[in-house]
Design a protein around this motif. Structure first.
Motif, mmCIF file in Angstrom:
data_model
loop_
_atom_site.group_PDB
_atom_site.id
_atom_site.type_symbol
_atom_site.label_atom_id
_atom_site.label_comp_id
_atom_site.label_asym_id
_atom_site.label_seq_id
_atom_site.Cartn_x
_atom_site.Cartn_y
_atom_site.Cartn_z
ATOM 1 N N UNK A 17 0.925 -1.156 0.142
ATOM 2 C CA UNK A 17 -0.142 0.195 -0.111
ATOM 3 C C UNK A 17 0.829 1.241 -0.028
ATOM 4 N N UNK A 18 0.542 1.997 -1.087
ATOM 5 C CA UNK A 18 1.442 3.259 -1.016
ATOM 6 C C UNK A 18 0.570 4.741 -0.829
ATOM 7 N N UNK A 19 -0.878 4.656 -0.601
ATOM 8 C CA UNK A 19 -1.694 5.576 -0.388
ATOM 9 C C UNK A 19 -1.951 5.666 1.175
ATOM 10 N N UNK A 20 -2.263 6.821 1.606
ATOM 11 C CA UNK A 20 -2.465 6.971 3.094
ATOM 12 C C UNK A 20 -3.690 7.646 3.119
ATOM 13 N N UNK A 21 -4.775 7.368 3.641
ATOM 14 C CA UNK A 21 -6.058 7.842 3.792
ATOM 15 C C UNK A 21 -6.032 8.938 4.911
ATOM 16 N N UNK A 22 -6.894 9.913 4.796
ATOM 17 C CA UNK A 22 -7.081 10.985 5.769
ATOM 18 C C UNK A 22 -7.572 10.506 6.953
ATOM 19 N N UNK A 23 -8.583 9.613 7.152
ATOM 20 C CA UNK A 23 -8.983 9.001 8.547
ATOM 21 C C UNK A 23 -7.643 8.136 9.067
ATOM 22 N N UNK A 24 -6.885 7.665 8.443
ATOM 23 C CA UNK A 24 -5.524 7.004 9.145
ATOM 24 C C UNK A 24 -4.762 8.084 9.915
ATOM 25 N N UNK A 25 -4.570 9.169 9.344
ATOM 26 C CA UNK A 25 -3.980 10.285 10.048
ATOM 27 C C UNK A 25 -4.657 10.806 11.321
ATOM 28 N N UNK A 26 -6.184 10.867 11.116
ATOM 29 C CA UNK A 26 -6.959 11.006 12.407
ATOM 30 C C UNK A 26 -6.817 10.043 13.567
ATOM 31 N N UNK A 27 -6.836 8.950 12.972
ATOM 32 C CA UNK A 27 -6.597 7.840 14.041
ATOM 33 C C UNK A 27 -5.192 8.047 14.720
ATOM 34 N N UNK A 28 -4.052 8.275 13.804
ATOM 35 C CA UNK A 28 -2.985 8.435 14.428
ATOM 36 C C UNK A 28 -2.827 9.543 15.445
ATOM 37 N N UNK A 29 -3.522 10.720 14.856
ATOM 38 C CA UNK A 29 -3.350 11.961 15.828
ATOM 39 C C UNK A 29 -3.978 11.803 17.210
ATOM 40 N N UNK A 30 -5.239 11.001 17.284
ATOM 41 C CA UNK A 30 -6.239 10.560 18.451
ATOM 42 C C UNK A 30 -5.228 9.580 19.346
ATOM 43 N N UNK A 31 -4.430 9.039 18.709
ATOM 44 C CA UNK A 31 -3.796 7.655 19.321
ATOM 45 C C UNK A 31 -2.641 8.294 20.159
ATOM 46 N N UNK A 32 -1.863 9.106 19.174
ATOM 47 C CA UNK A 32 -0.737 9.934 19.862
ATOM 48 C C UNK A 32 -1.611 10.961 20.939
ATOM 49 N N UNK A 33 -2.296 11.379 20.873
ATOM 50 C CA UNK A 33 -3.024 12.224 21.752
ATOM 51 C C UNK A 33 -3.260 11.660 23.156
#
Length: 438
Positions: A17-33
């Motif tokens: 997979x080479x694409x990264x969807x926007x929701x993935x970054x939302x999950x990443x931000x909340x998980x880091x939060x």
């Protein structure tokens, strides 16, 4: 020849997979939060060390135990709780864990004795036990493998940034409203983040982001204990990644815990100023984790062993800079050298996490990162504060901190051994995987 320099297929479930969807970054931000909240709850204690010492007349050993008990609980429980999370569901586990450490932090604010505080801190550790491993497993399951060292380093750097916020905000609140208010503020932030995460992140929404053939967020994974152990400890190199990562983290754990006290004692700083200044060192550590993870990904793009070499270099830089810095007289030059050393002090975290992910199957990544977390805590994070406190009671705090830089030197040896075995281990694992699917 191209195969020798390609990233391994073992553990690279998302490699195509080479694409990264926007929701993935939302999950990443909340998980880091939530990771920020985790470490804010953990490290706010260090900012109020001097106040607790004066209020309850505590020795450095007892102060250190309040910090180390959290890492001890994490070390003891991270593996079994992460295995349960792989089976029960990672998202539900994350919500439950974050709620527990937030309520336990509130319990710290209400403590009236050392014993009550120690118990509350233990429950903070129980709540945090599996979060690091489960959280990074969720993140890695929805991003391509080419970003693993960067994501792992950035995710783990969230611990440093959370420590910065916990120490800086905790010190500021304590200076105006007392140490109880500091714990209460951290608890409130954690509860708010738990509610947001619960509303936004679900197993159902994560499923489309994961590569075909993987189990949804780890839900429903079933395998025997012997098969699990074989997957987690199948090679020398993965064991070296566990050991090297754990030992090298003794440095940031010790320095983060005791820097406010050192600044207060050696530089005569007030509680608030010492906490804010110490938070800068933690911030530098976090920046270093992100930068070092990105460098490791870049250097290892065409030669997979270079990530190990990067980890070795980071450890050696930390050893040299901190060894010199802690032996210099108090002053701006000492603080500059200590800051430079802290930049590299957790730099091997990203490469270590990437190696663990590459050397273990995606279906047990939460358990693999639990094993990494276990090593990080039992070998580095848990003993750091209390051992430094015990030695400080005998030879002084500065003398104790002068011994801390030995740890990354030992870690560099572990990474060197891992590097020597890495290519052969990957080739063997890829061969076994292909044989199993024929």
């Amino acid at each position: 020849m191209l195969m020798q320099h390609a990233e391994p297929t073992t553990g690279d479930g998302a490699v195509t997979r080479t694409d990264v969807r926007g929701y993935a970054w939302v999950v990443f931000a909340l998980t880091v939060g939530l990771l920020l909240s985790d470490y804010m709850s953990r490290q706010v204690l260090n900012a109020v060390f001097p106040l607790l010492k004066a209020s309850w007349n505590l020795s450095d050993t007892r102060l250190g135990s309040l910090s180390s008990v959290v890492a001890l609980m994490v070390g003891l429980l991270t593996f079994p709780l992460s295995v349960l999370a792989d089976r029960w569901g990672r998202v539900k586990s994350i919500v439950l864990m974050a709620a527990m450490w937030s309520l336990a932090t509130l319990g710290c604010a209400l403590s009236t004795t050392y014993g009550e505080m120690l118990l509350a801190r233990a429950f903070v550790g129980i709540g945090e036990a599996a979060y690091g491993s489960v959280g990074i497993a969720v993140v890695l399951s929805i991003f391509p493998a080419r970003l693993r060292a960067t994501l792992t380093g950035t995710f783990m750097a969230g611990g440093a940034f959370g420590s910065v916020l916990g120490m800086a905000l905790g010190g500021a609140v304590a200076a105006h409203h007392g140490w109880r208010a500091s714990f209460g503020a951290m608890a409130a932030m954690g509860i708010v983040l738990v509610l947001i995460y619960r509303l936004v992140v679900t197993e159902k929404r994560l499923a489309p982001l994961q590569p075909p053939g993987t189990t949804q967020s780890g839900l429903g994974v079933r395998m025997s204990f012997s098969a699990l152990m074989k997957g987690l400890f199948s090679t020398k190199s993965v064991v070296c990644a566990y050991v090297g990562s754990g030992i090298h983290l003794l440095v940031p754990a010790a320095v983060w815990a005791w820097m406010p006290s050192l600044l207060s004692r050696s530089y005569g700083m007030s509680i608030n100023r010492a906490a804010i200044t110490a938070a800068v060192f933690v911030l530098v550590t976090g920046i270093g984790m992100v930068a070092c993870g990105m460098l490791a990904d870049r250097f290892g793009k065409h030669a997979r062993e270079r990530k190990w070499s990067a980890a070795i270099v980071f450890c050696l830089m930390c050893f040299v800079l901190l060894s010199i810095g802690f032996r210099m007289p108090a002053g701006p030059l000492q603080l500059m050298l200590l800051g430079a050393g802290m930049f590299f002090s957790a730099g091997a975290s990203g490469p270590s996490g990437a190696m663990v992910a590459n050397l273990t199957p995606p279906s047990i990544h939460a358990s693999a990162f639990a094993t990494l977390t276990l090593a990080n805590n039992l070998l580095g994070l848990a003993p750091a504060a209390i051992l430094t406190g015990i030695v400080a009671d005998r030879i002084g705090l500065l003398g104790a901190l002068q011994l801390v830089p030995i740890a990354p030197l030992v870690a560099a040896v572990a990474f060197f051994i891992g590097r020597r075995n890495y290519s052969g281990d990957l080739n063997r694992l890829d061969f076994l995987r292909h044989e199993a699917t024929r």
